[in-house]
Design an enzyme around this catalytic site. Structure first.
Site, PDB file in Angstrom:
ATOM      1  N   LYS A  19       0.822  -1.216   0.000  1.00 17.34           N
ATOM      2  CA  LYS A  19       0.000   0.000   0.000  1.00 17.34           C
ATOM      3  C   LYS A  19       0.860   1.273   0.000  1.00 17.34           C
ATOM      4  O   LYS A  19       2.069   1.237   0.259  1.00 17.34           O
ATOM      5  CB  LYS A  19      -0.922  -0.028   1.223  1.00 17.34           C
ATOM      6  CG  LYS A  19      -1.975  -1.148   1.166  1.00 17.34           C
ATOM      7  CD  LYS A  19      -2.920  -1.089   2.367  1.00 17.34           C
ATOM      8  CE  LYS A  19      -3.994  -2.165   2.286  1.00 17.34           C
ATOM      9  NZ  LYS A  19      -4.925  -2.093   3.452  1.00 17.34           N
ATOM     10  N   TYR A  54     -12.483  -2.008  -3.534  1.00 14.03           N
ATOM     11  CA  TYR A  54     -12.969  -2.054  -2.148  1.00 14.03           C
ATOM     12  C   TYR A  54     -14.496  -1.908  -2.062  1.00 14.03           C
ATOM     13  O   TYR A  54     -15.009  -1.566  -0.995  1.00 14.03           O
ATOM     14  CB  TYR A  54     -12.281  -0.972  -1.315  1.00 14.03           C
ATOM     15  CG  TYR A  54     -10.905  -1.377  -0.800  1.00 14.03           C
ATOM     16  CD1 TYR A  54     -10.735  -2.509   0.000  1.00 14.03           C
ATOM     17  CD2 TYR A  54      -9.784  -0.612  -1.089  1.00 14.03           C
ATOM     18  CE1 TYR A  54      -9.489  -2.880   0.490  1.00 14.03           C
ATOM     19  CE2 TYR A  54      -8.519  -0.975  -0.596  1.00 14.03           C
ATOM     20  CZ  TYR A  54      -8.389  -2.106   0.190  1.00 14.03           C
ATOM     21  OH  TYR A  54      -7.155  -2.474   0.685  1.00 14.03           O
ATOM     22  N   PHE A  98     -15.363   4.154   7.034  1.00 12.57           N
ATOM     23  CA  PHE A  98     -14.023   4.549   6.621  1.00 12.57           C
ATOM     24  C   PHE A  98     -13.803   4.448   5.116  1.00 12.57           C
ATOM     25  O   PHE A  98     -12.686   4.671   4.646  1.00 12.57           O
ATOM     26  CB  PHE A  98     -12.976   3.727   7.377  1.00 12.57           C
ATOM     27  CG  PHE A  98     -13.102   2.227   7.202  1.00 12.57           C
ATOM     28  CD1 PHE A  98     -12.631   1.597   6.063  1.00 12.57           C
ATOM     29  CD2 PHE A  98     -13.688   1.454   8.188  1.00 12.57           C
ATOM     30  CE1 PHE A  98     -12.745   0.225   5.902  1.00 12.57           C
ATOM     31  CE2 PHE A  98     -13.804   0.074   8.034  1.00 12.57           C
ATOM     32  CZ  PHE A  98     -13.330  -0.534   6.890  1.00 12.57           C
ATOM     33  N   ARG A 122      -2.333 -14.340   4.790  1.00 14.31           N
ATOM     34  CA  ARG A 122      -3.060 -13.650   5.865  1.00 14.31           C
ATOM     35  C   ARG A 122      -2.266 -13.743   7.177  1.00 14.31           C
ATOM     36  O   ARG A 122      -2.214 -12.779   7.938  1.00 14.31           O
ATOM     37  CB  ARG A 122      -4.468 -14.246   6.056  1.00 14.31           C
ATOM     38  CG  ARG A 122      -5.422 -14.084   4.886  1.00 14.31           C
ATOM     39  CD  ARG A 122      -5.852 -12.658   4.616  1.00 14.31           C
ATOM     40  NE  ARG A 122      -6.456 -12.000   5.751  1.00 14.31           N
ATOM     41  CZ  ARG A 122      -7.073 -10.810   5.682  1.00 14.31           C
ATOM     42  NH1 ARG A 122      -7.195 -10.173   4.510  1.00 14.31           N
ATOM     43  NH2 ARG A 122      -7.551 -10.247   6.753  1.00 14.31           N
ATOM     44  N   THR A 134      -5.435  -6.807  10.936  1.00 11.29           N
ATOM     45  CA  THR A 134      -5.731  -5.529  10.272  1.00 11.29           C
ATOM     46  C   THR A 134      -5.176  -4.354  11.076  1.00 11.29           C
ATOM     47  O   THR A 134      -4.559  -3.443  10.517  1.00 11.29           O
ATOM     48  CB  THR A 134      -7.264  -5.365  10.120  1.00 11.29           C
ATOM     49  OG1 THR A 134      -7.795  -6.535   9.490  1.00 11.29           O
ATOM     50  CG2 THR A 134      -7.603  -4.135   9.304  1.00 11.29           C
ATOM     51  N   ARG A 178       2.513  -6.415   9.169  1.00 13.32           N
ATOM     52  CA  ARG A 178       1.834  -5.262   9.782  1.00 13.32           C
ATOM     53  C   ARG A 178       2.459  -4.892  11.131  1.00 13.32           C
ATOM     54  O   ARG A 178       2.552  -3.707  11.455  1.00 13.32           O
ATOM     55  CB  ARG A 178       0.332  -5.539   9.868  1.00 13.32           C
ATOM     56  CG  ARG A 178      -0.330  -5.404   8.487  1.00 13.32           C
ATOM     57  CD  ARG A 178      -1.720  -5.950   8.450  1.00 13.32           C
ATOM     58  NE  ARG A 178      -2.467  -5.539   7.254  1.00 13.32           N
ATOM     59  CZ  ARG A 178      -3.646  -6.045   6.911  1.00 13.32           C
ATOM     60  NH1 ARG A 178      -4.208  -6.979   7.665  1.00 13.32           N
ATOM     61  NH2 ARG A 178      -4.267  -5.616   5.823  1.00 13.32           N
ATOM     62  N   ASN A 186      -1.921   0.265   6.770  1.00  9.76           N
ATOM     63  CA  ASN A 186      -1.390  -0.976   7.343  1.00  9.76           C
ATOM     64  C   ASN A 186      -0.552  -1.769   6.343  1.00  9.76           C
ATOM     65  O   ASN A 186      -0.448  -2.981   6.442  1.00  9.76           O
ATOM     66  CB  ASN A 186      -2.525  -1.800   7.970  1.00  9.76           C
ATOM     67  CG  ASN A 186      -3.592  -2.172   6.975  1.00  9.76           C
ATOM     68  OD1 ASN A 186      -3.465  -1.874   5.784  1.00  9.76           O
ATOM     69  ND2 ASN A 186      -4.638  -2.828   7.435  1.00  9.76           N
ATOM     70  N   HIS A 234      -2.316  -5.412   1.570  1.00 12.16           N
ATOM     71  CA  HIS A 234      -3.612  -6.083   1.400  1.00 12.16           C
ATOM     72  C   HIS A 234      -3.336  -7.524   1.030  1.00 12.16           C
ATOM     73  O   HIS A 234      -2.386  -7.804   0.299  1.00 12.16           O
ATOM     74  CB  HIS A 234      -4.405  -5.427   0.254  1.00 12.16           C
ATOM     75  CG  HIS A 234      -5.557  -6.287  -0.215  1.00 12.16           C
ATOM     76  ND1 HIS A 234      -6.785  -6.266   0.384  1.00 12.16           N
ATOM     77  CD2 HIS A 234      -5.618  -7.252  -1.178  1.00 12.16           C
ATOM     78  CE1 HIS A 234      -7.576  -7.164  -0.212  1.00 12.16           C
ATOM     79  NE2 HIS A 234      -6.891  -7.762  -1.157  1.00 12.16           N
ATOM     80  N   GLU A 249      -9.616 -10.841  -7.535  1.00 12.22           N
ATOM     81  CA  GLU A 249      -8.681  -9.724  -7.351  1.00 12.22           C
ATOM     82  C   GLU A 249      -7.485  -9.839  -8.301  1.00 12.22           C
ATOM     83  O   GLU A 249      -7.045  -8.834  -8.861  1.00 12.22           O
ATOM     84  CB  GLU A 249      -8.232  -9.671  -5.888  1.00 12.22           C
ATOM     85  CG  GLU A 249      -9.371  -9.281  -4.960  1.00 12.22           C
ATOM     86  CD  GLU A 249      -9.031  -9.341  -3.476  1.00 12.22           C
ATOM     87  OE1 GLU A 249      -9.918  -9.036  -2.662  1.00 12.22           O
ATOM     88  OE2 GLU A 249      -7.883  -9.670  -3.126  1.00 12.22           O
TER      89      GLU A 249
HETATM   90  P1  ADP Z   1      -7.955  -6.614   5.909  1.00 12.27           P
HETATM   91  O1  ADP Z   1      -7.127  -5.714   5.008  1.00 12.27           O
HETATM   92  O2  ADP Z   1      -7.160  -7.102   7.089  1.00 12.27           O
HETATM   93  O3  ADP Z   1      -8.624  -7.740   5.148  1.00 12.27           O
HETATM   94  P2  ADP Z   1     -10.578  -5.296   5.981  1.00 12.27           P
HETATM   95  O4  ADP Z   1     -10.883  -6.070   4.747  1.00 12.27           O
HETATM   96  O5  ADP Z   1     -11.523  -5.374   7.127  1.00 12.27           O
HETATM   97  O6  ADP Z   1      -9.107  -5.705   6.542  1.00 12.27           O
HETATM   98  O7  ADP Z   1     -10.416  -3.747   5.630  1.00 12.27           O
HETATM   99  C1  ADP Z   1      -9.825  -3.348   4.421  1.00 12.27           C
HETATM  100  C2  ADP Z   1      -8.887  -2.189   4.705  1.00 12.27           C
HETATM  101  O8  ADP Z   1      -9.646  -1.076   5.164  1.00 12.27           O
HETATM  102  C3  ADP Z   1      -7.874  -2.434   5.826  1.00 12.27           C
HETATM  103  O9  ADP Z   1      -6.734  -3.160   5.421  1.00 12.27           O
HETATM  104  C4  ADP Z   1      -7.524  -1.021   6.232  1.00 12.27           C
HETATM  105  O10 ADP Z   1      -6.624  -0.399   5.297  1.00 12.27           O
HETATM  106  C5  ADP Z   1      -8.890  -0.333   6.127  1.00 12.27           C
HETATM  107  N1  ADP Z   1      -9.621  -0.359   7.405  1.00 12.27           N
HETATM  108  C6  ADP Z   1     -10.182  -1.431   8.016  1.00 12.27           C
HETATM  109  N2  ADP Z   1     -10.776  -1.096   9.174  1.00 12.27           N
HETATM  110  C7  ADP Z   1     -10.579   0.245   9.303  1.00 12.27           C
HETATM  111  C8  ADP Z   1     -10.947   1.226  10.297  1.00 12.27           C
HETATM  112  N3  ADP Z   1     -11.664   0.867  11.378  1.00 12.27           N
HETATM  113  N4  ADP Z   1     -10.568   2.499  10.087  1.00 12.27           N
HETATM  114  C9  ADP Z   1      -9.873   2.870   8.999  1.00 12.27           C
HETATM  115  N5  ADP Z   1      -9.499   2.005   8.013  1.00 12.27           N
HETATM  116  C10 ADP Z   1      -9.836   0.721   8.170  1.00 12.27           C
HETATM  117 MG    MG Z   2     -10.033  -7.615   3.621  1.00 15.21          MG
END
Ligand code: ADP
Ligand code: MG
Length: 140
Positions: free
Chosen positions: A11, A51, A59, A87, A93, A104, A114, A117, A128
């Site tokens: 990212k 997304y 968010f 993962r 996350t 992370r 973070n 992805h 994807e």
């Molecule tokens: P992951 O990337 O671990 O699969 P998610 O799919 O839940 O997590 O979320 C996608 C992305 O959205 C996260 O990697 C992060 O960049 C962002 N994100 C997730 N939760 C939050 C939050 N509470 N506030 C801000 N950004 C968030």
């Molecule tokens: Mg995700």
């Protein structure tokens, strides 16, 4: 166990800090092979489409702004159980909850910024990967 492909994004927070090589080292040391990779600047439309599953979340707007704020590196990773394995290698996350040694934990700035992805299922991995790569781009 089956050989799988998963989709990864390094990212903008990580490309900004020049961490592509360090993150790739963690990926490779975990036994995953980078079989396709390119550095791209996402358009807002691409980031929103990618997304879309999160579009109702509070968010979403900030996440899209963040993902278009700088270059990203999109990748296909290959290995045994690659989806679940990556993962694990990524960590939680929220970096505050991530295990020691995960990408992370090592590199993320915040729950949003973070660093990486990774696909959350084999089905989503295929969707994807196809969003960014042709089959001929993937060299195992
Ligand atoms: P992951 O990337 O671990 O699969 P998610 O799919 O839940 O997590 O979320 C996608 C992305 O959205 C996260 O990697 C992060 O960049 C962002 N994100 C997730 N939760 C939050 C939050 N509470 N506030 C801000 N950004 C968030
Ligand atoms: Mg995700």
């Amino acid at each position: 166990m089956a050989i799988e492909h998963t989709f990864s994004i390094i990212k903008p927070d990580a490309t900004r800090r020049n961490l592509t090589g360090k993150i790739n080292s963690v990926i490779e040391e975990a036994g995953l092979r980078i079989v396709a990779q390119k550095r791209v600047r996402l358009t807002r439309e691409q980031a929103e489409g990618f997304y879309a599953v999160h579009k109702e979340r509070s968010f979403f707007g900030e996440l899209v702004d963040f993902m278009v704020s700088g270059p990203v590196v999109v990748q296909v990773l290959e290995g045994e159980n690659a989806v679940a394995k990556y993962r694990e290698v990524m960590g939680a996350t929220n970096p505050a909850n991530a295990e020691e040694g995960t990408i992370r934990k090592l590199f993320a700035e915040s729950i949003e910024a973070n660093s990486v992805h990774g696909s959350d299922s084999l089905e989503n991995a295929a969707i994807e990967v196809a969003y960014f790569f042709a089959q001929t781009d993937i060299v195992g």
